[in-house]
Design a protein around this motif. Structure first.
Motif, short mmCIF file in Angstrom:
data_model
loop_
_atom_site.label_atom_id
_atom_site.label_comp_id
_atom_site.label_asym_id
_atom_site.label_seq_id
_atom_site.Cartn_x
_atom_site.Cartn_y
_atom_site.Cartn_z
N SER A 167 0.84 -1.18 0.00
CA SER A 167 0.00 0.00 0.00
C SER A 167 0.88 1.25 0.00
CB SER A 167 -0.90 0.00 1.23
OG SER A 167 -0.12 -0.05 2.40
N ASP A 203 -16.36 10.56 -3.68
CA ASP A 203 -15.86 9.21 -3.38
C ASP A 203 -16.98 8.21 -3.13
OD1 ASP A 203 -13.04 9.94 -3.35
OD2 ASP A 203 -13.52 11.02 -1.50
N THR A 223 -13.76 -4.59 -4.95
CA THR A 223 -12.93 -3.42 -5.24
C THR A 223 -12.35 -2.74 -4.01
OG1 THR A 223 -14.91 -2.01 -5.25
CG2 THR A 223 -14.20 -2.94 -7.36
N TRP A 224 -12.73 -3.15 -2.79
CA TRP A 224 -12.18 -2.49 -1.61
C TRP A 224 -12.16 -3.44 -0.42
CZ3 TRP A 224 -15.71 -2.83 2.21
CH2 TRP A 224 -17.07 -2.81 1.86
N SER A 229 -11.76 -3.01 4.08
CA SER A 229 -11.74 -2.04 5.17
C SER A 229 -11.14 -2.67 6.41
CB SER A 229 -13.15 -1.53 5.47
OG SER A 229 -13.93 -2.57 6.02
N VAL A 260 -10.32 2.57 4.45
CA VAL A 260 -10.79 1.85 3.27
C VAL A 260 -9.65 1.79 2.26
CG1 VAL A 260 -12.42 1.81 1.35
CG2 VAL A 260 -13.17 2.60 3.60
N TYR A 261 -9.29 0.57 1.86
CA TYR A 261 -8.24 0.37 0.87
C TYR A 261 -8.90 0.03 -0.46
CZ TYR A 261 -4.10 -1.48 -1.48
OH TYR A 261 -3.08 -1.70 -2.36
N ARG A 262 -8.67 0.87 -1.47
CA ARG A 262 -9.22 0.62 -2.80
C ARG A 262 -8.26 -0.28 -3.57
NH1 ARG A 262 -13.28 4.25 -4.68
NH2 ARG A 262 -13.75 5.95 -3.23
N ILE A 263 -8.73 -1.45 -3.94
CA ILE A 263 -7.87 -2.46 -4.57
C ILE A 263 -7.34 -2.01 -5.93
CG2 ILE A 263 -7.79 -4.82 -5.47
CD1 ILE A 263 -9.71 -5.61 -3.24
N GLU A 283 -21.32 -4.84 -2.52
CA GLU A 283 -20.50 -3.64 -2.74
C GLU A 283 -20.97 -2.46 -1.89
OE1 GLU A 283 -17.75 -3.15 -4.62
OE2 GLU A 283 -17.70 -5.27 -5.11
N LEU A 302 -19.34 3.09 -2.79
CA LEU A 302 -18.15 3.84 -3.22
C LEU A 302 -18.19 4.07 -4.73
CD1 LEU A 302 -15.25 2.24 -1.14
CD2 LEU A 302 -16.67 4.23 -0.60
#
Length: 390
Positions: A59, A72, A334-335, A337, A347-350, A370, A389
């Motif tokens: 990351s 967002d 896609t994410w 948390s 929140v990590y956006r892949i 989602e 998101l």
């Protein structure tokens, strides 16, 4: 039934307890000690084939910034927790216009629980299923047209006795899918949380106890949503089992596995926890798995405290954050948390490999596909937002 405490953190890993049971309200990991679940046959487990994710990435080091509405994320709907005579804890969306959760109402001086669905447009509640007075409601999950929940019988913290139910929206029919008898006071930690994939409910519970020392032996099970056949044994030696989008994730004697439910092909993901301790934390969603191995102190291999993500496309991502001691993971395609210190939701956006924060005062209550479910405030003033998101 025992559990490790997790302060004020709702969601599928947290039981929805009546407000009259404050010491149980924030629990997330469920410790189940059942001497025998059912007399079950038909083990379909196969030997896992060694496999490793194809890509590893770290990351970014950039400072996370709060998510902004309209830029967002978008808000699908907002619901208050306060209802006439009680309150609701929401878990997710049953469809685009309907939320589901657990309501607690005061009846004859006591708190009675019921699983409910609520129209996002009107706020009108509809009863899905009620539990016996004095009983509690465990994990509640949903799939299109179905809601599944656990009813925990009285004194479940000492005698682990539960019943698994399903509700069919089209027919409004409640079905009893499985019943676990009282245990014999043998202690072990197991994730008592159902999940749903392709018309089938999956759950990890205790199958039996060993002869040496009375250690509980976990196993993964499945049962059709419509109760067409009884509970079936899938994997022995499992304390974590969760299905998502055609895949079954589970641990087997301390190793994480991923099984393609259409082909039965099983691949090894990683070394996880010792089977007799719940030292890992997991989250699953849309074919994505997120976990923290936290192997320190196990007497076996040692790994640093970090978050690992096995994305739906098979790639692996390693996040090295300032995580909190009690993790709370959620995942989608896609994410993912997680909770960092001091008790901040990240929140990590892949796809973008970026990290963001939830807006000030909001916390992730649960995830439904989602859709994120955020909560703000406490008690009667608590508000739930259903967020997608962008």
């Amino acid at each position: 039934l025992r559990a490790t405490a997790h302060p004020a953190r709702p969601g599928p890993f947290r039981f929805a307890m009546a407000p009259s049971c404050p010491t149980l309200w924030g629990m997330r990991r469920i410790a189940v000690g059942l001497a025998g679940l059912l007399i079950i046959a038909g083990c379909t487990s196969s030997d896992p084939k060694a496999a490793h994710p194809s890509v590893a990435s770290k990351s970014p080091d950039s400072t996370p910034v709060p998510l902004k509405e309209g830029h967002d994320f978008s808000v699908i709907g907002t619901l208050p927790s306060k209802i006439h005579g009680g309150s609701v804890s929401y878990r997710g969306l049953l469809d685009a216009e309907t939320a589901y959760g657990v309501a607690w109402r005061t009846v004859d001086g006591g708190m009675n629980g019921e699983v409910v669905r609520t129209d996002l447009r009107t706020g009108k509640l509809r009863d899905v299923g009620r539990v016996e007075p004095g009983d509690d409601i465990g994990a509640v999950v949903a799939a299109p047209g179905w809601v599944v929940w656990l009813e925990l019988q009285k004194n479940w913290d000492d005698l682990s006795s539960w019943t698994l139910f399903s509700y069919e929206v089209a027919t409004k029919k409640v079905r009893q899918l499985a019943v676990a008898p009282m245990d014999q006071h043998h202690y072990n930690i197991h994730q008592l949380e159902p999940s749903i994939s392709d018309g089938t409910v999956y759950i990890s519970a205790v199958k039996s106890t060993s002869r040496n020392g009375g250690t509980s032996i976990g196993a993964a099970y499945s049962v059709p949503l419509d109760g067409a056949s009884p509970l079936k044994l899938l994997v022995r030696g499992s304390i974590f089992t969760e299905a998502s989008d055609g895949y079954l994730f589970f641990d087997e004697h301390g190793h994480l596995q991923k099984r393609d439910l259409s082909t039965g092909v099983t691949t090894a993901v990683a070394k996880s926890c010792r089977p007799d301790f719940d030292e890992c934390h997991w989250g699953v969603g849309a074919g994505t798995l997120v976990w923290d191995p936290n192997m320190e102190g196990t007497g076996e291999e040692t790994a640093p405290d970090a978050i690992h993500v096995l994305a739906a496309d098979g790639s692996e991502i390693t996040i090295d954050p300032n995580v909190s001691g009690e993790q709370f993971f959620r995942a989608s395609k896609t994410w993912v948390s997680y909770v960092g210190q001091p008790n901040i939701d990240f929140v990590y956006r892949i796809p973008e490999h970026t990290i963001s924060l939830l807006p000030a005062g909001w916390h992730l209550a649960s995830a439904s596909g989602e859709v994120m479910v955020w909560n703000h405030g406490h008690g009667d003033s608590e508000t739930y937002e259903f967020v997608r998101l962008l």
